[in-house]
Design an enzyme around this catalytic site. Structure first.
Site, PDB file in Angstrom:
ATOM      1  N   LYS A  13       0.824  -1.224   0.000  1.00 61.60           N
ATOM      2  CA  LYS A  13       0.000   0.000   0.000  1.00 61.60           C
ATOM      3  C   LYS A  13       0.850   1.262   0.000  1.00 61.60           C
ATOM      4  O   LYS A  13       0.553   2.209  -0.707  1.00 61.60           O
ATOM      5  CB  LYS A  13      -0.901   0.072   1.245  1.00 61.60           C
ATOM      6  CG  LYS A  13      -1.943  -1.004   1.352  1.00 61.60           C
ATOM      7  CD  LYS A  13      -2.897  -0.739   2.515  1.00 61.60           C
ATOM      8  CE  LYS A  13      -2.242  -0.584   3.875  1.00 61.60           C
ATOM      9  NZ  LYS A  13      -1.542  -1.763   4.397  1.00 61.60           N
ATOM     10  N   ARG A  88      -9.258   1.506   9.399  1.00 65.89           N
ATOM     11  CA  ARG A  88      -9.027   0.082   9.651  1.00 65.89           C
ATOM     12  C   ARG A  88     -10.096  -0.512  10.552  1.00 65.89           C
ATOM     13  O   ARG A  88     -10.086  -1.721  10.789  1.00 65.89           O
ATOM     14  CB  ARG A  88      -7.680  -0.103  10.352  1.00 65.89           C
ATOM     15  CG  ARG A  88      -6.497  -0.277   9.394  1.00 65.89           C
ATOM     16  CD  ARG A  88      -5.214  -0.139  10.207  1.00 65.89           C
ATOM     17  NE  ARG A  88      -4.134  -0.927   9.735  1.00 65.89           N
ATOM     18  CZ  ARG A  88      -2.921  -0.423   9.427  1.00 65.89           C
ATOM     19  NH1 ARG A  88      -2.685   0.853   9.499  1.00 65.89           N
ATOM     20  NH2 ARG A  88      -1.964  -1.216   9.052  1.00 65.89           N
ATOM     21  N   ARG A 126      11.684  -6.961   4.863  1.00 69.12           N
ATOM     22  CA  ARG A 126      11.485  -5.518   4.660  1.00 69.12           C
ATOM     23  C   ARG A 126      12.413  -4.675   5.540  1.00 69.12           C
ATOM     24  O   ARG A 126      12.581  -4.938   6.724  1.00 69.12           O
ATOM     25  CB  ARG A 126      10.032  -5.145   4.964  1.00 69.12           C
ATOM     26  CG  ARG A 126       9.752  -3.666   4.746  1.00 69.12           C
ATOM     27  CD  ARG A 126       8.300  -3.389   4.547  1.00 69.12           C
ATOM     28  NE  ARG A 126       7.573  -3.314   5.799  1.00 69.12           N
ATOM     29  CZ  ARG A 126       6.287  -2.969   5.880  1.00 69.12           C
ATOM     30  NH1 ARG A 126       5.604  -2.686   4.778  1.00 69.12           N
ATOM     31  NH2 ARG A 126       5.680  -2.928   7.043  1.00 69.12           N
ATOM     32  N   ARG A 161      11.706  -2.420  11.104  1.00 69.78           N
ATOM     33  CA  ARG A 161      10.722  -1.945  12.063  1.00 69.78           C
ATOM     34  C   ARG A 161      10.491  -3.008  13.139  1.00 69.78           C
ATOM     35  O   ARG A 161      10.477  -4.199  12.828  1.00 69.78           O
ATOM     36  CB  ARG A 161       9.393  -1.662  11.338  1.00 69.78           C
ATOM     37  CG  ARG A 161       9.383  -0.347  10.614  1.00 69.78           C
ATOM     38  CD  ARG A 161       8.198  -0.179   9.688  1.00 69.78           C
ATOM     39  NE  ARG A 161       6.921  -0.678  10.185  1.00 69.78           N
ATOM     40  CZ  ARG A 161       5.768  -0.595   9.519  1.00 69.78           C
ATOM     41  NH1 ARG A 161       5.752  -0.029   8.323  1.00 69.78           N
ATOM     42  NH2 ARG A 161       4.665  -1.081  10.024  1.00 69.78           N
ATOM     43  N   ARG A 172      -0.124  -9.014  13.545  1.00 67.69           N
ATOM     44  CA  ARG A 172      -0.657  -7.929  12.706  1.00 67.69           C
ATOM     45  C   ARG A 172      -1.599  -8.482  11.638  1.00 67.69           C
ATOM     46  O   ARG A 172      -2.635  -7.890  11.342  1.00 67.69           O
ATOM     47  CB  ARG A 172       0.493  -7.158  12.048  1.00 67.69           C
ATOM     48  CG  ARG A 172       1.249  -6.288  13.043  1.00 67.69           C
ATOM     49  CD  ARG A 172       2.531  -5.766  12.434  1.00 67.69           C
ATOM     50  NE  ARG A 172       2.328  -4.833  11.360  1.00 67.69           N
ATOM     51  CZ  ARG A 172       3.218  -4.600  10.406  1.00 67.69           C
ATOM     52  NH1 ARG A 172       4.373  -5.249  10.410  1.00 67.69           N
ATOM     53  NH2 ARG A 172       2.969  -3.718   9.470  1.00 67.69           N
TER      54      ARG A 172
HETATM   55  P1  AMP Z   1       1.348   0.362   9.087  1.00 67.63           P
HETATM   56  O1  AMP Z   1       2.599   1.160   8.880  1.00 67.63           O
HETATM   57  O2  AMP Z   1       0.199   0.846   8.274  1.00 67.63           O
HETATM   58  O3  AMP Z   1       1.580  -1.131   8.943  1.00 67.63           O
HETATM   59  O4  AMP Z   1       0.904   0.601  10.618  1.00 67.63           O
HETATM   60  C1  AMP Z   1       1.760   0.254  11.666  1.00 67.63           C
HETATM   61  C2  AMP Z   1       0.984   0.228  12.969  1.00 67.63           C
HETATM   62  O5  AMP Z   1       0.455   1.524  13.248  1.00 67.63           O
HETATM   63  C3  AMP Z   1      -0.210  -0.699  13.004  1.00 67.63           C
HETATM   64  O6  AMP Z   1       0.136  -2.058  13.284  1.00 67.63           O
HETATM   65  C4  AMP Z   1      -1.024  -0.067  14.144  1.00 67.63           C
HETATM   66  O7  AMP Z   1      -0.468  -0.363  15.408  1.00 67.63           O
HETATM   67  C5  AMP Z   1      -0.802   1.419  13.895  1.00 67.63           C
HETATM   68  N1  AMP Z   1      -1.837   1.952  12.968  1.00 67.63           N
HETATM   69  C6  AMP Z   1      -1.653   2.435  11.711  1.00 67.63           C
HETATM   70  N2  AMP Z   1      -2.812   2.816  11.174  1.00 67.63           N
HETATM   71  C7  AMP Z   1      -3.769   2.571  12.101  1.00 67.63           C
HETATM   72  C8  AMP Z   1      -5.181   2.711  12.122  1.00 67.63           C
HETATM   73  N3  AMP Z   1      -5.859   3.198  11.082  1.00 67.63           N
HETATM   74  N4  AMP Z   1      -5.832   2.357  13.264  1.00 67.63           N
HETATM   75  C9  AMP Z   1      -5.179   1.889  14.331  1.00 67.63           C
HETATM   76  N5  AMP Z   1      -3.847   1.683  14.367  1.00 67.63           N
HETATM   77  C10 AMP Z   1      -3.144   2.021  13.263  1.00 67.63           C
END
Ligand code: AMP
Length: 215
Positions: A13, A88, A126, A161, A172
């Site tokens: 994404k 989400r 990654r 990360r 996740r």
């Molecule tokens: P991402 O970089 O999109 O994989 O997000 C990393 C982490 O950020 C996720 O595993 C959540 O802990 C938090 N996070 C990101 N976007 C959201 C969201 N829309 N709602 C809740 N937590 C989020």
């Protein structure tokens, strides 16, 4: 044009949101990147988010919604956007609908699908730039110089990360399947969701996304 890119962690994404936004002439935002930026600046929000992110679970809705609404309501983003990683949950989707009621609503939601086995493989390899946040992959898109960002203007260092470590990745994916699936049904029923196969090349996924939003 207001577009949402959905898909499990590791579906690409982030990479696709940036290039799609450029093609559409709008801004892209990733909720995960905004949280990581808060963490780097050690804000109160960043400290709060860290405890959830490290465990691979979602940050509470009120915090996440507040952060994204601030970005959406910024006049610089009034011409439209590509959202990556938000909404989400059902509460987030509802808050977004309410916020966009007078701004034309959501034009397209595109789901990038990737199998769980492929996600685990991708997230395991990654590396993310600590400067511009661009993701690299040791298996499929390695950097030119080990550990360094390819972008001369950035000069960032690549790191894994915390939440890309094997023990957190499984959680996740599970949280995504449990909490985000209902949102997909919501947008599918509204007739604005398209599906794109995320296991094609990066270029082919990009072409498919563009066709979906032009449809
Ligand atoms: P991402 O970089 O999109 O994989 O997000 C990393 C982490 O950020 C996720 O595993 C959540 O802990 C938090 N996070 C990101 N976007 C959201 C969201 N829309 N709602 C809740 N937590 C989020």
């Amino acid at each position: 044009m207001n577009v949402i890119l959905m898909g499990p962690p590791g579906s690409g994404k982030g990479t696709q949101a940036a290039s799609l936004a450029e093609k559409l002439g709008v801004s892209a935002v990733s909720s995960g990147d905004l949280f990581r930026d808060h963490q780097r600046r050690n804000t109160e929000l960043g400290q709060l988010a860290r405890s959830y992110m490290e465990r691979g679970v979602y940050v509470p809705d009120d915090v996440t919604i507040g952060m994204i609404m601030e970005w959406i309501n910024d006049p610089d983003h009034s011409s439209g956007f590509v959202l990556d990683g938000f909404p989400r949950t059902q509460a987030q989707a509802q808050a977004l609908d309410d916020a966009l009621e007078d701004r034309g609503g959501i034009d397209h939601v595109v789901l990038i699908s990737v199998s769980d086995d492929e996600l685990v493989r991708r997230l395991g390899g990654r590396l993310t730039c600590d400067g511009c946040q661009i993701p690299y992959n040791l298996n499929t898109s390695p950097p030119l110089v080990i550990g360094k960002c390819d972008d001369d203007d950035c000069d960032g260092t690549l790191y894994q990360r915390e939440d890309d470590k094997a023990e957190v990745v499984a959680r996740r994916i599970e949280v995504y399947n449990q909490e985000t699936q209902p949102i997909l049904d919501y947008y599918r029923e509204a007739g604005i969701l398209s599906d794109v196969d995320g296991e094609q090349s990066v270029g082919s996924v990009g072409d498919a996304l563009q066709s979906a939003v032009n449809a």
